[in-house]
Enzyme design. Sequence first.
Site, PDB file in Angstrom:
ATOM      1  N   LYS A  24       0.837  -1.200   0.000  1.00 24.76           N
ATOM      2  CA  LYS A  24       0.000   0.000   0.000  1.00 24.76           C
ATOM      3  C   LYS A  24       0.871   1.248   0.000  1.00 24.76           C
ATOM      4  CE  LYS A  24      -3.738  -0.441   2.430  1.00 24.76           C
ATOM      5  NZ  LYS A  24      -4.282  -0.710   3.766  1.00 24.76           N
ATOM      6  N   ARG A  94      -3.034   3.301   8.505  1.00 25.30           N
ATOM      7  CA  ARG A  94      -3.401   2.091   7.745  1.00 25.30           C
ATOM      8  C   ARG A  94      -2.262   1.097   7.696  1.00 25.30           C
ATOM      9  NH1 ARG A  94      -4.675   4.825   2.128  1.00 25.30           N
ATOM     10  NH2 ARG A  94      -5.859   2.927   1.755  1.00 25.30           N
ATOM     11  N   GLY A 103      -8.151  -7.024   4.224  1.00 22.82           N
ATOM     12  CA  GLY A 103      -8.964  -7.050   5.433  1.00 22.82           C
ATOM     13  C   GLY A 103      -8.364  -7.812   6.589  1.00 22.82           C
ATOM     14  N   MET A 105      -5.587  -7.022   8.321  1.00 23.82           N
ATOM     15  CA  MET A 105      -5.030  -6.185   9.367  1.00 23.82           C
ATOM     16  C   MET A 105      -5.871  -4.918   9.485  1.00 23.82           C
ATOM     17  SD  MET A 105      -1.000  -6.801   8.901  1.00 23.82           S
ATOM     18  CE  MET A 105      -1.005  -6.274   7.222  1.00 23.82           C
ATOM     19  N   ARG A 340      -3.403  -1.255  -6.373  1.00 22.72           N
ATOM     20  CA  ARG A 340      -2.645  -2.506  -6.344  1.00 22.72           C
ATOM     21  C   ARG A 340      -3.055  -3.316  -7.572  1.00 22.72           C
ATOM     22  NH1 ARG A 340      -6.020  -4.450  -1.189  1.00 22.72           N
ATOM     23  NH2 ARG A 340      -8.020  -4.617  -2.193  1.00 22.72           N
ATOM     24  N   HIS A 456     -16.365  -7.817   0.948  1.00 21.95           N
ATOM     25  CA  HIS A 456     -15.398  -8.763   1.512  1.00 21.95           C
ATOM     26  C   HIS A 456     -15.627 -10.177   0.973  1.00 21.95           C
ATOM     27  CE1 HIS A 456     -14.131 -11.648   4.672  1.00 21.95           C
ATOM     28  NE2 HIS A 456     -13.032 -10.913   4.637  1.00 21.95           N
ATOM     29  N   ARG A 562      -3.574 -47.187 -20.852  1.00 26.50           N
ATOM     30  CA  ARG A 562      -3.572 -48.367 -19.972  1.00 26.50           C
ATOM     31  C   ARG A 562      -4.461 -49.458 -20.561  1.00 26.50           C
ATOM     32  NH1 ARG A 562      -4.026 -43.848 -15.491  1.00 26.50           N
ATOM     33  NH2 ARG A 562      -5.112 -43.017 -17.299  1.00 26.50           N
ATOM     34  N   ARG A 618       0.725 -49.214 -22.735  1.00 28.66           N
ATOM     35  CA  ARG A 618       1.379 -49.968 -21.674  1.00 28.66           C
ATOM     36  C   ARG A 618       0.790 -51.368 -21.599  1.00 28.66           C
ATOM     37  NH1 ARG A 618       0.802 -48.018 -15.614  1.00 28.66           N
ATOM     38  NH2 ARG A 618      -1.274 -48.870 -15.894  1.00 28.66           N
ATOM     39  N   SER A 813       9.578 -43.791 -19.044  1.00 32.83           N
ATOM     40  CA  SER A 813       8.493 -42.938 -18.566  1.00 32.83           C
ATOM     41  C   SER A 813       8.385 -43.133 -17.063  1.00 32.83           C
ATOM     42  CB  SER A 813       7.183 -43.312 -19.265  1.00 32.83           C
ATOM     43  OG  SER A 813       6.148 -42.508 -18.777  1.00 32.83           O
ATOM     44  N   ASN A 817       3.536 -42.203  -9.513  1.00 31.88           N
ATOM     45  CA  ASN A 817       2.618 -42.660  -8.457  1.00 31.88           C
ATOM     46  C   ASN A 817       3.247 -43.828  -7.707  1.00 31.88           C
ATOM     47  OD1 ASN A 817       0.928 -40.807  -9.581  1.00 31.88           O
ATOM     48  ND2 ASN A 817      -0.603 -42.266 -10.302  1.00 31.88           N
ATOM     49  N   CYS A 881       4.523 -40.000 -16.397  1.00 33.48           N
ATOM     50  CA  CYS A 881       3.098 -40.232 -16.626  1.00 33.48           C
ATOM     51  C   CYS A 881       2.330 -40.389 -15.317  1.00 33.48           C
ATOM     52  CB  CYS A 881       2.882 -41.429 -17.547  1.00 33.48           C
ATOM     53  SG  CYS A 881       3.496 -42.975 -16.877  1.00 33.48           S
ATOM     54  N   TYR A 901       9.050 -34.835 -22.066  1.00 35.69           N
ATOM     55  CA  TYR A 901       7.631 -34.478 -22.031  1.00 35.69           C
ATOM     56  C   TYR A 901       7.025 -34.842 -20.682  1.00 35.69           C
ATOM     57  CZ  TYR A 901       6.659 -39.445 -22.714  1.00 35.69           C
ATOM     58  OH  TYR A 901       6.599 -40.800 -22.546  1.00 35.69           O
TER      59      TYR A 901
HETATM   60  P1  ADP Z   1      -7.622  -2.201   3.534  1.00 37.20           P
HETATM   61  O1  ADP Z   1      -6.203  -2.595   3.495  1.00 37.20           O
HETATM   62  O2  ADP Z   1      -8.456  -3.094   4.342  1.00 37.20           O
HETATM   63  O3  ADP Z   1      -8.168  -1.878   2.194  1.00 37.20           O
HETATM   64  P2  ADP Z   1      -7.318   0.625   3.934  1.00 37.20           P
HETATM   65  O4  ADP Z   1      -6.136   1.056   4.702  1.00 37.20           O
HETATM   66  O5  ADP Z   1      -7.240   0.760   2.468  1.00 37.20           O
HETATM   67  O6  ADP Z   1      -7.679  -0.845   4.378  1.00 37.20           O
HETATM   68  O7  ADP Z   1      -8.533   1.455   4.504  1.00 37.20           O
HETATM   69  C1  ADP Z   1      -9.857   1.036   4.453  1.00 37.20           C
HETATM   70  C2  ADP Z   1     -10.740   2.126   3.890  1.00 37.20           C
HETATM   71  O8  ADP Z   1     -10.585   3.339   4.568  1.00 37.20           O
HETATM   72  C3  ADP Z   1     -10.408   2.406   2.470  1.00 37.20           C
HETATM   73  O9  ADP Z   1     -11.314   1.685   1.689  1.00 37.20           O
HETATM   74  C4  ADP Z   1     -10.573   3.882   2.281  1.00 37.20           C
HETATM   75  O10 ADP Z   1     -11.777   4.148   1.608  1.00 37.20           O
HETATM   76  C5  ADP Z   1     -10.664   4.419   3.674  1.00 37.20           C
HETATM   77  N1  ADP Z   1      -9.544   5.327   3.898  1.00 37.20           N
HETATM   78  C6  ADP Z   1      -8.283   4.999   4.171  1.00 37.20           C
HETATM   79  N2  ADP Z   1      -7.510   6.086   4.260  1.00 37.20           N
HETATM   80  C7  ADP Z   1      -8.292   7.139   4.021  1.00 37.20           C
HETATM   81  C8  ADP Z   1      -8.070   8.551   3.959  1.00 37.20           C
HETATM   82  N3  ADP Z   1      -6.869   9.079   4.169  1.00 37.20           N
HETATM   83  N4  ADP Z   1      -9.114   9.332   3.691  1.00 37.20           N
HETATM   84  C9  ADP Z   1     -10.318   8.795   3.504  1.00 37.20           C
HETATM   85  N5  ADP Z   1     -10.602   7.495   3.554  1.00 37.20           N
HETATM   86  C10 ADP Z   1      -9.595   6.675   3.803  1.00 37.20           C
HETATM   87 MG    MG Z   2      -7.782  -0.575   0.976  1.00 38.02          MG
HETATM   88 MG    MG Z   3       2.339 -47.943 -11.905  1.00 37.95          MG
END
Ligand code: ADP
Ligand code: MG
Ligand code: MG
Length: 942
Positions: A24, A94, A103, A105, A340, A456, A562, A618, A813, A817, A881, A901
């Site tokens: 990030k 973050r 999601g 952390m 990302r 999610h 076979r 075979r 060959s 297994n 094989c 192969y």
């Molecule tokens: P995750 O890794 O779970 O996506 P993020 O760190 O991206 O978590 O944050 C979760 C949400 O919080 C993001 O979807 C974003 O919309 C919101 N967010 C994060 N930073 C900011 C910011 N500086 N201003 C406004 N919204 C934010």
């Molecule tokens: Mg995010």
């Molecule tokens: Mg055999």
Amino acid sequence: MKSPKYVYLFEVADGTNKKLFGGKGAGLAEMTHMGLSVPPGFIVTTEACLQYYADKKKLPKGLMEEAQENLKIVEEKTGKVFGSPHNPLFFSVRSGAALSMPGMMDTVLNLGLNDETLEGLIQTTSDGRFAYDAYRRFIQLFGKIAMGVDEKEFDQILNKTKERCGAIEDTDLNADCLKEICEQYFGLVKKKTGHSFPEDPMLQLKLAIEAVFKSWMGKRAVDYRKEFNITPEMAHGTAVNVCRMVFGNMGFDSATGVAFTRDPGTGENILYGEYLVNAQGEDVVAGIRTPKQIQEMKKEMPKIYRELERVRKILEEHFREVQDFEFTVEKGILYILQTRNGKMNAQAIVRTSREMVSEKLVSKEEAVLRLKPHELEQLLHKRIDPNFKGKPIAVGLPASPGAASGKAIFDADEAERVGKLGQKVILVREETKPEDIHGFFASQGILTTRGGKTSHAAVVARGMGKPCVSGCEQLRIDPKERAATMGNVHIKEGDFITIDGSRGEVYLGEVPTVDPEISKDLLTLLSWADEIRTMGVRANADTPEAAERARQLGAEGIGLCRTERMFNAVDRLPIVREMILAGSKEKRSEAIAKLLPVQKSDCKEIFRAMKGLPVTVRLLDPPLHEFLPSAEELASKLRNLQEVESAFSSMENISEAMKLLDPAFRESLKLLDHMVADIVEIKEKRLDKKLIRKQQETLRKVQEMKEVNPMLGHRGVRLGITYPEIYRMQIQAIMEATAELIKEGLDIQPEIMVPQVCTAQELKWVYELMKKVQKEVERQYGIEICFKFGTMIEVVRACMRAGRLAEVADFFSFGTNDLTQATFSFSREDAENKFLPLYNQRKILQDNPFEVLDVKGVGRLMMIAIEWGRRTKPDLKIGICGEHGGHPESVEFCHSIGLSYVSCSVPRLPIARLAAAHAKLKEKEKKPPEKYDPDQTFSIFF
Ligand code: ADP
Ligand code: MG
Ligand code: MG
């Protein structure tokens, strides 16, 4: 010693160093360098996180001072002041490790709020409702993440107040209600933790940074890393991104959303995503409100939409990959908060990769590398049989493709329990949260009633390649009753349902499914893979239909046909049994003579289907008793027959006894009289006795053939040598089939392969037999027959004697297994049923060696056999094989040790082709495996 630098502004951080700044952070830095509109901020490095753990969970010295310096710069840039009651600045704090762990952390938003800065926020925005809304979100998030208060307790307060204020949506709450919620939240925090909520913004920042560091070792994150095999080399510690807050909930010219530069479900080249007006942060992701499709923004916020289109282009041209990005609009100004590489399903990866080559964004090689062989597997997933005429009971959003059936289960714990019993599960939830992750692992598919395609549930299911239907709002879930309803349809927990994640449909019961077809885009990508790879790909196929399909899927031959599979057909089995049970050589020859034409015509059909490509046939391999009924089965039949016989005897007695009965009564029992007469006839012909004797004879034979350890017993070439008539017939069938097709003008490349060989003498013996038959057939048909002769390598001794075997064999060959069973001295069934799962769990063995080729043991044997075999015969063709021939990493290993192969099951052909191309492309960066020294510690050979 000077302490290392722990904090970097987005402007100065290296946007390519994900290891140090996390994915990030690197993305934010890179986008800042590119001139995109990213709110200013700074990154605390992953090294600081590792130091935090090294120092027994204490923030490294000087870190907060460094943070403060960087914070000053952000203040200057924004003209706002952290903690100011007049013009306050707020931050999001973050997490972000080198690898995306969606999601897993924690993130704290609106950091810096207290009673004073709140006033400032109200003044600068003249919007009390908005300010209190931000405040209550902050208290809840910070309370949960940094102070450990259960989220549910906050929700209870929220829901109660909503009810009392007559609010349906969160947005219906007015400033007074929100203020009341904040006060109750403070009370809750004090009650649960014994501490007041921290007011000092710098203290808040410190606690939040620590909370993010702690979340790295939280159960969720640790489980996630374990499940996806994320090693410290891949991601070590989390960075912390401190980023100026921008508010998507500042009214109806504000919004928040998530977008992909292309459709991650289909790969279509359009801006794709979802947004919510007047909302903040996780509202979209968590599925609290069902968001709008981004296309609607064209009308609702046309200027922003045009800007997003521009961002989409810039991102793709820079990263040359489909991007998944987050944005927020604050009072008409667009900010990008994250980017990302987009997680897409296989179908979308295929299409975007193919199209990005046409758009000259990536090369063919890059395109081929983007599709991971494991992901390709998703495309080989099921869909609902198009002939199925049933109607879905509900339709939601198609969030992750594929069809799946299972028992509807309404929470993750129960899903895990039922899944562990080996039953199929569909996890059915209103929405899912990261803590439901174990339920995902246990389920065939996921169904939610709320949330969009970026919720999610959708993201996680796509990542796992599991079908998901989200936002299925017609369905009402009653978590207490553990049931769902849809009009007058009721689903109880444990009822079977089927979901189709490609269409968003939900069906009652188990609906029939079919295998998918292969798209044009995929064919193109696979044809590029074929251009790249240097190792051949063949199929294991036993029937003409399978051969036909194999050729369509790109097989360059059959690596294993076979012959015993031909023997198992219903019309053949009786003849095969006759052959096995024959009392004399003559009797056996009679049965074998009946099998010859059958075997020949099978061979002809398969040769024909392969249209001149090589076919390795075979000779008979399994122990003969596999064709016979079991002794238990026979004994029980025999008992039944004997009972019938004794019943017959008593019937005869009855007939005598009946003569004593009253004639009138007897008249009414005419039927019995007839039966008795029939039985007497059977007895006189001694039919019952004959049948019993025959069964007894069979039973005796079967018992005689019983082996203590059939897999290590009388099978394979051993059988061929003790009953030469069988191998002779099979060789003759192959030769005659070849001769007849050559006469038809076809190009035929048969290869005869001998199983279970352990010494060159065995192979020589079969070779002599084969030469004899060849001469006869050539004389009979008046033509010359060309073919190859080779051996399976599936016995450890065969590896050791490879040099000698190569004197007779044109090809090897590897039957991995059996070779795996032999190398480990594990019988597969027993291992997989009894102890392998525990071995894997305890990490005594990393993988199941029957699925993933054991390169350190079996692999080394293979390398030795290859070297010694080719020392004798440099152009020796060598293939594999075993099932491993279709497993991606194993295929890559096969390439690296120089196999000619791989041969795999027909449906896995595309995977093997792709994996072979990957192996070639990665060849330069990976050095070939060490032959005699897998652990590079000591050498046992030299
Ligand atoms: P995750 O890794 O779970 O996506 P993020 O760190 O991206 O978590 O944050 C979760 C949400 O919080 C993001 O979807 C974003 O919309 C919101 N967010 C994060 N930073 C900011 C910011 N500086 N201003 C406004 N919204 C934010
Ligand atoms: Mg995010
Ligand atoms: Mg055999």
